[in-house]
Design a protein around this motif. Structure first.
Motif, PDB file in Angstrom:
ATOM      1  N   ARG A 128      24.752 -56.054   7.473  1.00 50.66           N
ATOM      2  CA  ARG A 128      23.805 -54.848   8.114  1.00 50.66           C
ATOM      3  C   ARG A 128      23.193 -53.921   7.338  1.00 50.66           C
ATOM      4  O   ARG A 128      23.689 -53.931   6.149  1.00 50.66           O
ATOM      5  CB  ARG A 128      25.144 -53.949   8.925  1.00 50.66           C
ATOM      6  CG  ARG A 128      25.688 -54.812  10.081  1.00 50.66           C
ATOM      7  CD  ARG A 128      26.834 -53.914  10.715  1.00 50.66           C
ATOM      8  NE  ARG A 128      27.567 -54.548  11.899  1.00 50.66           N
ATOM      9  CZ  ARG A 128      27.098 -54.378  13.214  1.00 50.66           C
ATOM     10  NH1 ARG A 128      25.996 -53.642  13.250  1.00 50.66           N
ATOM     11  NH2 ARG A 128      28.046 -54.772  14.025  1.00 50.66           N
ATOM     12  N   LYS A 129      22.405 -53.229   7.706  1.00 49.74           N
ATOM     13  CA  LYS A 129      21.916 -52.372   6.786  1.00 49.74           C
ATOM     14  C   LYS A 129      22.765 -51.140   6.695  1.00 49.74           C
ATOM     15  O   LYS A 129      23.439 -50.694   7.774  1.00 49.74           O
ATOM     16  CB  LYS A 129      20.521 -51.688   7.894  1.00 49.74           C
ATOM     17  CG  LYS A 129      19.668 -50.833   6.967  1.00 49.74           C
ATOM     18  CD  LYS A 129      18.169 -50.413   7.906  1.00 49.74           C
ATOM     19  CE  LYS A 129      17.229 -49.542   7.336  1.00 49.74           C
ATOM     20  NZ  LYS A 129      16.663 -50.074   6.411  1.00 49.74           N
ATOM     21  N   SER A 130      22.709 -50.624   5.503  1.00 51.04           N
ATOM     22  CA  SER A 130      23.783 -49.552   5.124  1.00 51.04           C
ATOM     23  C   SER A 130      23.076 -48.696   4.033  1.00 51.04           C
ATOM     24  O   SER A 130      22.203 -49.144   3.552  1.00 51.04           O
ATOM     25  CB  SER A 130      25.161 -49.971   4.940  1.00 51.04           C
ATOM     26  OG  SER A 130      24.980 -50.690   3.784  1.00 51.04           O
ATOM     27  N   SER A 131      23.908 -47.748   3.618  1.00 47.60           N
ATOM     28  CA  SER A 131      23.377 -46.882   2.546  1.00 47.60           C
ATOM     29  C   SER A 131      23.354 -47.827   1.434  1.00 47.60           C
ATOM     30  O   SER A 131      22.491 -47.585   0.431  1.00 47.60           O
ATOM     31  CB  SER A 131      24.249 -45.509   2.450  1.00 47.60           C
ATOM     32  OG  SER A 131      25.630 -46.002   2.418  1.00 47.60           O
TER      33      SER A 131
ATOM     34  N   GLU B 186      22.424 -51.086  11.624  1.00 49.92           N
ATOM     35  CA  GLU B 186      23.665 -50.364  11.094  1.00 49.92           C
ATOM     36  C   GLU B 186      24.536 -50.156  11.948  1.00 49.92           C
ATOM     37  O   GLU B 186      24.436 -50.216  13.287  1.00 49.92           O
ATOM     38  CB  GLU B 186      23.011 -48.818  10.626  1.00 49.92           C
ATOM     39  CG  GLU B 186      22.500 -48.805   9.393  1.00 49.92           C
ATOM     40  CD  GLU B 186      22.053 -47.055   9.199  1.00 49.92           C
ATOM     41  OE1 GLU B 186      22.995 -46.562   8.633  1.00 49.92           O
ATOM     42  OE2 GLU B 186      20.982 -46.455   9.676  1.00 49.92           O
TER      43      GLU B 186
END
Lengths: 386, 386
Positions: free
Chosen positions: A125-128, A137
């Motif tokens: 997943r996209k994340s910081s 996210e």
């Protein structure tokens, strides 16, 4: 089916930590990458191919004295996964590639340009902490319809090379994206499994956007700036399916970072005989199979099962894989049965379609028959020992 | 080897009570017989054969709407038995039969004339309650060299029929006698296993006497009075052998009850690579195999094992069965490897000899290659799914 479940067990036991998958399903997805700075096009070391081709299959490149496996080959390793998806995802991408990169001209190499760590970050997943993640996210929802599902389950790179002087040079690449039709998830660790169903339209929308992003990333590599890259979008079959998924869209980028002109692919997989009043994909093919099945079962009563996987493209039958399970033990009984199956298959099964028939007992494969595309007769072989 | 051990387990689990063997090894040998009064030559019911033949294999007769298994088919069911013996005993008898009964003219049927109860009484020791026993009376000795061993371990009948008007008529028969080279026995029930070694000379002497007795018994049946009967004497391999035994003598009776003119057969089976400083049957063939093995292992490091069974007749190589065990998972890796194996096999393995190569993982067979007698190229097939 035994074959499959054992293969599944094996994958579970042996492969965790080797293959990559979306982090929604792999607990320990942060594998240490070997960054595989590929040099296939820059070395003049001993190259060799695996053999000559008749144009229907690729020869593979052996470089640096070895067959190189892909560092980004993606398999699904969670417990409930469907192994048919693993095989047909890879085979299907090779089939798509043949249209663009003729096996007469191109040699095959497993993907060497997307490093393991890279593919892994894309699948997460996209994340910081993971800006490159292609999956959305986490929106912290657990409700099946409110959460952001894992759309991209697996990714696969294949390389296609042309002979150039004393070496081989990368000239083509194929990227497969395995899109979930069902995303399986837990609300709490080790908890019950829930599902989010993903429509074909959503798979297609998400897959096309991801392919676009991947293309832009790949084109940044100098070696990939001008190679032809083929993308294929694959719909993963559900975990309880008795066949794998199919490719539903493809696009080709000759150069540049824009991916347009997607082509839809109409592929379908099914199982025969149909059960529970389901409808066969094609009634005539189903009838042919049932005739074949009842014919061989009437003469050889010791059969435990006769089933087939069927594959359709644009509504026409493109192949059958038939599995026959027996309780035979005598060598001559197997030989006689194999001969009879060949006779019955030629008479009852659809003509002009590739058909593979395996005959197995619980001890393993006893015999097999095969008719390739364009052939009239079945090749048959009975396995034996001294 | 997995294949074999599982097959063995299966035989143990499922088959006790179906097949026949010498009573020295089968606890519960008194199976109820189905007396199989054969009528293949007297009925004009629907006969069918399993398919057409190219002359190298028999077509089998399907009568009364079924493939008839032999009522006297003999398998060894004791725990330590060698399953290779089971396969090569049957295959070898078929091979001997082909010289006498050409597959162009004769159809095959599993033995239908020696009833199960009959074969069972023949296999047991002679005793006051079993006058027909072919194995010697128990002399009550337990010492390895003093006891009377079980010479005859298994017996097999095969029938050969010719087309006659609207039906098939028995015209030939083959009888195989499996002679123990090692007889395994217990001094007390469930006790330790001991061995009596039986020399080839004793196997031959005993086997010929038994064949003579069997011939006289068979000729008493009206239907068998004038059919050609072929006898083959087979030496069982030891239980720990990685190959089966071989036939060492044969004789033909056209009519009458005297069996003379025995022909010796010089057959040998072996395993490659040789280990423990043993000597290969043929050094050149062993070198060829080792070259092939090291070539494929150098390019594909993920191989667990490469072994071969070799079969010799009159000191010439008559065939190789090669088993390759892999740790591959990708479809393209298997395809590439199979192609490379074909290339290496054509280059390094002995020419003009039938060679079967199977490529398996623990999940089952992944691919196979085969070159029949007289063929130049290997046929290859990679198993796949949809």
């Amino acid at each position: 089916m035994r074959f499959t479940s054992k293969k599944g067990l094996l994958l579970l036991m042996g492969l965790i930590g080797i293959f990559l998958t979306a982090c929604g399903n792999l607990q320990n997805a942060d594998l240490s990458g070997n960054t595989s700075s590929n040099t296939a096009s820059s070395k003049s070391a001993a190259y060799q191919i695996t053999g000559t081709t008749d144009g229907s299959q690729y020869s593979a490149l052996l470089s640096d004295g070895k067959y190189k496996v892909s560092s980004s080959r993606g398999l699904t390793v969670d417990q409930n996964s469907n192994n048919f998806n693993v095989a047909s995802f890879e085979d299907g991408l090779t089939t798509i590639s043949k249209q663009q990169f003729s096996p007469d001209k191109y040699a095959f190499q497993e993907g060497q340009y997307i490093a393991r760590t890279t593919a892994n970050s894309w699948l997460k997943r996209k994340s910081s902490s993971n800006a490159d993640g292609l999956n959305p996210e986490d929106n912290k929802q657990t409700d099946s319809n409110k959460r952001a599902p894992i759309y991209l389950q697996q990714i696969l790179e294949q390389d296609y090379l042309v002979h150039s002087g004393s070496t081989y040079k990368l000239d083509g690449m194929a990227i497969g994206l395995g899109m979930n039709s069902t995303d399986y998830y837990q609300k709490v660790q080790y908890g019950a499994t829930f599902k989010t169903t993903i429509s074909r339209a959503d798979q297609e929308k998400q897959g096309k956007e991801m392919a676009q992003k991947i293309l832009a990333r790949l084109r940044q590599k100098k070696e990939l700036a001008n190679v032809t890259i083929v993308f294929g979008l694959y719909e993963q079959a559900a975990n309880d399916s008795l066949v794998g998924g199919t490719y539903f869209a493809q696009a080709v980028s000759k150069s540049g970072t824009t991916l347009s002109d997607w082509t839809s692919l109409k592929q379908e997989n099914g199982v025969l005989p149909v059960v529970n009043n389901e409808k066969a994909i094609n009634g005539g093919d189903s009838d042919s199979f049932n005739n074949f099945k009842s014919k061989i079962q009437s003469f050889f009563p010791n059969l435990s099962g006769v089933t087939a996987q069927v594959h359709y493209e644009n509504d026409s039958l493109k192949g059958m894989k038939i599995k026959i399970t027996t309780q035979f033990f005598g060598e001559n009984e197997i030989r006689s049965f194999t001969q009879y199956v060949g006779t019955a298959a030629s008479r009852y099964l659809p003509a002009n379609v590739p058909i593979e028939i395996t005959i197995s007992s619980v001890g393993g494969m006893q015999a097999f028959l095969n008719r390739d595309s364009g052939e009239k007769d079945f090749y048959s072989h009975v396995f034996s020992s001294y």
